[in-house]
Design a protein around this motif. Structure first.
Motif, PDB file in Angstrom:
ATOM      1  N   VAL A  46      37.323  58.419  39.308  1.00 49.57           N
ATOM      2  CA  VAL A  46      36.603  58.937  40.859  1.00 49.57           C
ATOM      3  C   VAL A  46      37.752  58.115  41.666  1.00 49.57           C
ATOM      4  CG1 VAL A  46      34.582  58.934  42.451  1.00 49.57           C
ATOM      5  CG2 VAL A  46      34.771  60.236  40.213  1.00 49.57           C
ATOM      6  N   LEU A  47      37.260  56.761  41.431  1.00 46.15           N
ATOM      7  CA  LEU A  47      37.966  56.281  41.591  1.00 46.15           C
ATOM      8  C   LEU A  47      39.842  56.106  42.395  1.00 46.15           C
ATOM      9  CD1 LEU A  47      38.380  53.510  43.401  1.00 46.15           C
ATOM     10  CD2 LEU A  47      38.169  51.882  41.690  1.00 46.15           C
ATOM     11  N   LYS A  48      40.215  56.100  40.672  1.00 48.89           N
ATOM     12  CA  LYS A  48      41.658  56.810  40.887  1.00 48.89           C
ATOM     13  C   LYS A  48      42.096  57.808  41.582  1.00 48.89           C
ATOM     14  CE  LYS A  48      44.520  57.888  36.919  1.00 48.89           C
ATOM     15  NZ  LYS A  48      44.621  59.534  36.406  1.00 48.89           N
ATOM     16  N   ASN A  49      41.187  59.093  41.604  1.00 50.64           N
ATOM     17  CA  ASN A  49      41.798  60.271  42.302  1.00 50.64           C
ATOM     18  C   ASN A  49      41.392  60.076  43.973  1.00 50.64           C
ATOM     19  OD1 ASN A  49      42.484  61.691  39.714  1.00 50.64           O
ATOM     20  ND2 ASN A  49      40.740  61.567  39.063  1.00 50.64           N
ATOM     21  N   ASP A  50      40.582  58.997  44.166  1.00 52.46           N
ATOM     22  CA  ASP A  50      40.727  58.848  45.439  1.00 52.46           C
ATOM     23  C   ASP A  50      39.563  59.816  45.811  1.00 52.46           C
ATOM     24  OD1 ASP A  50      42.712  56.842  46.503  1.00 52.46           O
ATOM     25  OD2 ASP A  50      44.207  58.850  46.642  1.00 52.46           O
ATOM     26  N   ALA A  54      32.867  54.386  47.176  1.00 51.71           N
ATOM     27  CA  ALA A  54      32.211  52.882  47.562  1.00 51.71           C
ATOM     28  C   ALA A  54      32.885  52.425  46.113  1.00 51.71           C
ATOM     29  CB  ALA A  54      30.661  52.534  47.965  1.00 51.71           C
ATOM     30  N   VAL A  55      33.229  50.682  46.451  1.00 51.54           N
ATOM     31  CA  VAL A  55      33.685  50.379  45.171  1.00 51.54           C
ATOM     32  C   VAL A  55      32.877  49.037  45.005  1.00 51.54           C
ATOM     33  CG1 VAL A  55      35.881  49.435  45.756  1.00 51.54           C
ATOM     34  CG2 VAL A  55      35.613  49.572  43.092  1.00 51.54           C
ATOM     35  N   PRO A  71      43.408  42.440  45.597  1.00 53.35           N
ATOM     36  CA  PRO A  71      43.211  43.986  45.193  1.00 53.35           C
ATOM     37  C   PRO A  71      43.786  44.660  46.347  1.00 53.35           C
ATOM     38  CG  PRO A  71      41.307  42.458  45.863  1.00 53.35           C
ATOM     39  CD  PRO A  71      42.231  41.972  45.390  1.00 53.35           C
ATOM     40  N   GLY A  72      44.173  44.612  47.325  1.00 47.74           N
ATOM     41  CA  GLY A  72      45.933  45.051  47.655  1.00 47.74           C
ATOM     42  C   GLY A  72      46.995  45.778  47.496  1.00 47.74           C
ATOM     43  N   ASP A  73      46.720  45.070  45.884  1.00 51.25           N
ATOM     44  CA  ASP A  73      47.729  46.535  44.896  1.00 51.25           C
ATOM     45  C   ASP A  73      46.818  47.636  44.449  1.00 51.25           C
ATOM     46  OD1 ASP A  73      49.499  43.936  45.169  1.00 51.25           O
ATOM     47  OD2 ASP A  73      48.779  43.722  43.411  1.00 51.25           O
ATOM     48  N   VAL A  74      45.469  47.429  44.081  1.00 57.12           N
ATOM     49  CA  VAL A  74      44.523  48.243  43.877  1.00 57.12           C
ATOM     50  C   VAL A  74      44.081  49.505  44.821  1.00 57.12           C
ATOM     51  CG1 VAL A  74      42.827  49.122  42.809  1.00 57.12           C
ATOM     52  CG2 VAL A  74      43.436  47.034  41.814  1.00 57.12           C
ATOM     53  N   LEU A  75      44.034  48.864  46.408  1.00 57.34           N
ATOM     54  CA  LEU A  75      43.890  49.872  46.904  1.00 57.34           C
ATOM     55  C   LEU A  75      44.321  49.477  48.868  1.00 57.34           C
ATOM     56  CD1 LEU A  75      40.138  49.450  46.630  1.00 57.34           C
ATOM     57  CD2 LEU A  75      41.338  50.798  46.051  1.00 57.34           C
ATOM     58  N   THR A  76      44.836  50.225  48.991  1.00 59.17           N
ATOM     59  CA  THR A  76      45.542  50.372  50.332  1.00 59.17           C
ATOM     60  C   THR A  76      44.683  51.410  52.220  1.00 59.17           C
ATOM     61  OG1 THR A  76      47.436  51.806  50.310  1.00 59.17           O
ATOM     62  CG2 THR A  76      47.505  50.003  49.218  1.00 59.17           C
TER      63      THR A  76
END
Length: 85
Positions: A46-50, A54-55, A71-76
């Motif tokens: 679910v996270l990977k596919n946007d 929430a996380v 975290p900035g590498d995982v989410l932008t």
């Protein structure tokens, strides 16, 4: 249409997850990451596919520890689309 528009249209936000790219760069599967971080494959997918709304910081921390990233590498956050003139 910019890359941010489909994400915003589907989810109502502009946060983009780069988990797929990070896993690919490290030659790791979602199953392996799931085992390392203690989060279900379904939730990581679910996270990977946007599709996540929430996380938890604890989950993000565990992902970063497992992948050796920040975290900035995982989410932008994609820039807001601007109206065309």
């Amino acid at each position: 249409m910019s890359p941010a528009e489909p994400v915003a249209a589907e989810t109502g936000h502009r946060v983009v997850c780069h988990l797929g790219e990070l896993l690919e760069e490290r030659g790791m599967t979602l199953t392996e990451l799931s085992d390392l971080v203690g989060v279900s494959i379904v939730n990581l997918s679910v996270l990977k596919n946007d599709r996540a709304k929430a996380v938890r910081f604890s989950t993000l921390t565990a992902i970063c520890d497992a992948l050796g990233c920040c975290p900035g590498d995982v989410l932008t956050v994609e820039p807001a689309s601007r109206p065309q003139r």
